[in-house]
Enzyme design. Structure first.
Site, PDB file in Angstrom:
ATOM      1  N   GLY A 217       0.710  -1.112  -0.173  1.00  0.00           N
ATOM      2  CA  GLY A 217       0.021  -0.105  -0.015  1.00  0.00           C
ATOM      3  C   GLY A 217       0.800   1.315   0.153  1.00  0.00           C
ATOM      4  N   ILE A 218       0.297   2.280   0.578  1.00  0.00           N
ATOM      5  CA  ILE A 218       1.035   3.696   0.451  1.00  0.00           C
ATOM      6  C   ILE A 218       1.034   4.362   1.932  1.00  0.00           C
ATOM      7  CG2 ILE A 218      -1.046   5.173   0.100  1.00  0.00           C
ATOM      8  CD1 ILE A 218       0.995   6.625  -1.867  1.00  0.00           C
ATOM      9  N   GLY A 219       2.065   4.803   2.251  1.00  0.00           N
ATOM     10  CA  GLY A 219       2.250   5.526   3.515  1.00  0.00           C
ATOM     11  C   GLY A 219       3.749   5.505   4.146  1.00  0.00           C
ATOM     12  N   ILE A 221       4.849   3.645   6.408  1.00  0.00           N
ATOM     13  CA  ILE A 221       5.352   2.258   6.956  1.00  0.00           C
ATOM     14  C   ILE A 221       5.448   1.509   5.416  1.00  0.00           C
ATOM     15  CG2 ILE A 221       4.522  -0.115   7.839  1.00  0.00           C
ATOM     16  CD1 ILE A 221       3.339   1.467  10.095  1.00  0.00           C
ATOM     17  N   GLU A 240      -3.529  -4.250  -5.395  1.00  0.00           N
ATOM     18  CA  GLU A 240      -4.775  -3.183  -5.924  1.00  0.00           C
ATOM     19  C   GLU A 240      -4.022  -1.839  -6.065  1.00  0.00           C
ATOM     20  OE1 GLU A 240      -5.378  -2.942  -1.381  1.00  0.00           O
ATOM     21  OE2 GLU A 240      -4.670  -4.759  -2.607  1.00  0.00           O
ATOM     22  N   GLY A 338      -8.749  -3.558   0.387  1.00  0.00           N
ATOM     23  CA  GLY A 338      -8.495  -4.870  -0.236  1.00  0.00           C
ATOM     24  C   GLY A 338      -7.556  -5.381   0.880  1.00  0.00           C
TER      25      GLY A 338
END
Length: 435
Positions: A217-219, A221, A240, A338
């Site tokens: 994902g994004i961010g 972490i 995703e 997701g």
């Protein structure tokens, strides 16, 4: 009629496009960087003549008047699959114009169609090519399924969108109206990882083997996790969301997609959002394939990847392993997205080597509260069922929960909690009968 003439006959203005909305319509708009901002910014202008219009969206980027203004109540309602700052603010201000749609990403389109008829779809696309095809560009998570079922399809044509491949192409004959609206494509710059992020990232890196297929994902972490993967070899991508860190790992030769069990040589995703550099990289890039969310995120499909690793973040975890990633008590903060799709798919991996990783900081609110909690607060939505949880990572280590008893889980999770809260958590665990 030639293709150019057919295209020109379908060109209308933004006010004309918005005028197509009628009372009681179910309107669906494309998400994130594909958001039709020209039309959405004008939805409120027809409020005086429509009632009970529901606009379904995901991660709505702008605080549009049609749902931010209290006087829109009864005229428009934003039904969100995943809340963003604007919809959270509207909920906090009690405008009565926002609601949440519980869902899993891979079923967002099919469940929508099961429950109701989509009347109007608004999206974005590239200009048509010489063969009469436009590209839906940066995302088809639910968009293509919905537009195929909608009564009316209206697309904003933006020449600044990248032309992408996979299942993104659509012939102009399948579109009812086009609006030419050039605008800067919405960007989402990568946040700079903190020292805590980097520590968590290193633990995540320990769990990712060479040749793994990753979902990221994004961010802070996830970005830190990407940094920790720089020395890995032959990683693949089935995710995703495509973000800048994936592009960077690809350019470094870390992501090659050569070891994937299917769709070899391809990054597979449902949507992308990041910097302009990412969009330029995606333009005419045959190494990237955008496919529908109902396929990409189907756990049965995810599980077919070799050494699949799902990497997600959460808000809190209770001592039995229940993961809460979307609400704080009964207050909806974001959405399921997701996470459960890819986590389940990873642990069900056909080669037995898949892994799910849930990462979080050990504390919140400036260190005042622990994110490892005895029980989830009343009303909190469980995003990932405890039976599906595999690894939980904080800056204090890795809690390996798959197949473990409640007693073993409590011990593992207390060990990765912040030291300031371990004694209290141990006491609560004993009172609950966990230890």
């Amino acid at each position: 009629m030639n293709l150019q003439d057919e295209y020109r006959t379908k060109l209308i203005s933004i006010p004309e496009a918005v005028s197509k909305i009628k009372s009681d319509d179910n309107v669906v708009v494309a998400m994130c960087a594909s958001e039709p901002q020209g039309c959405m910014g004008q939805f409120h202008t027809v409020a005086d003549r429509v009632e009970n219009v529901r606009v379904f969206s995901c991660l709505t980027l702008q605080p549009y008047d049609f749902y931010m203004k209290p006087e829109m109540k009864g005229h428009f309602e934003l039904a969100s699959w995943f809340h963003a700052p604007g919809s959270r603010a509207a909920l906090k201000n009690n405008t009565g114009t926002v609601t949440y749609v519980p869902n899993m990403l891979h079923r967002s389109a099919t469940d929508f169609i099961f429950a109701r008829k989509p009347h109007v779809f608004y999206g974005t696309c590239t200009p048509p090519d010489k063969h009469g095809y436009v590209s839906l560009s940066l995302g088809i998570t639910y968009e293509k399924d919905i537009l195929e079922a909608a009564d009316l399809v209206i697309l904003e044509v933006n020449p600044l969108l990248p032309r992408t491949f996979g299942d993104t192409h659509l012939h102009i004959s399948e579109v009812d109206f086009f609006v030419e609206h050039e605008q800067i494509v919405p960007e989402l710059p990568s946040p700079q990882p903190s020292e805590t992020d980097l520590t968590i990232g290193r633990y995540i890196g320990e769990l990712v083997e060479d040749g793994s297929t990753i979902q990221l994902g994004i961010g802070g972490i996830p970005n830190a996790a990407a940094l920790a993967l720089r020395d890995k070899k032959d990683l693949g991508v089935h995710t995703e969301m495509i973000v800048d860190s994936m592009m960077e790992l690809y350019e470094m030769g870390v992501i090659t997609n050569r070891k994937k069990s299917f769709h070899k040589g391809k990054l597979v995703a449902t949507f992308a959002m990041g910097s302009r550099k990412l969009y330029d990289w995606l333009d005419d890039n045959v190494a990237v394939e955008f496919m529908r969310g109902r396929w990409v995120n189907n756990p049965a499909v995810v599980s077919q990847n070799s050494k699949m690793v799902s990497i997600n973040t959460c808000l809190m975890v209770d001592l039995t392993g229940q993961v809460a990633s979307e609400s704080l008590g009964p207050v909806q903060y974001s959405g399921t997205g997701g996470q459960s799709d890819t986590a389940e798919g990873a642990v069900e991996g056909i080669d037995g080597k898949g892994k799910s990783i849930i990462a979080c900081y050990s504390t919140a609110k400036g260190g005042k509260v622990s994110t490892i909690v005895p029980v989830l607060p009343e009303g909190t939505a469980v995003t990932l069922h405890r039976s599906l949880v595999d690894n939980v990572v904080t800056e204090f280590g890795i809690a390996r929960l798959r197949g473990k008893t409640v007693r073993e889980r409590a011990r593992e999770l207390i060990a990765v909690a912040h030291p300031d809260f371990r004694a209290e958590l141990t006491e609560k665990a004993k009172a609950l009968g966990y230890l």
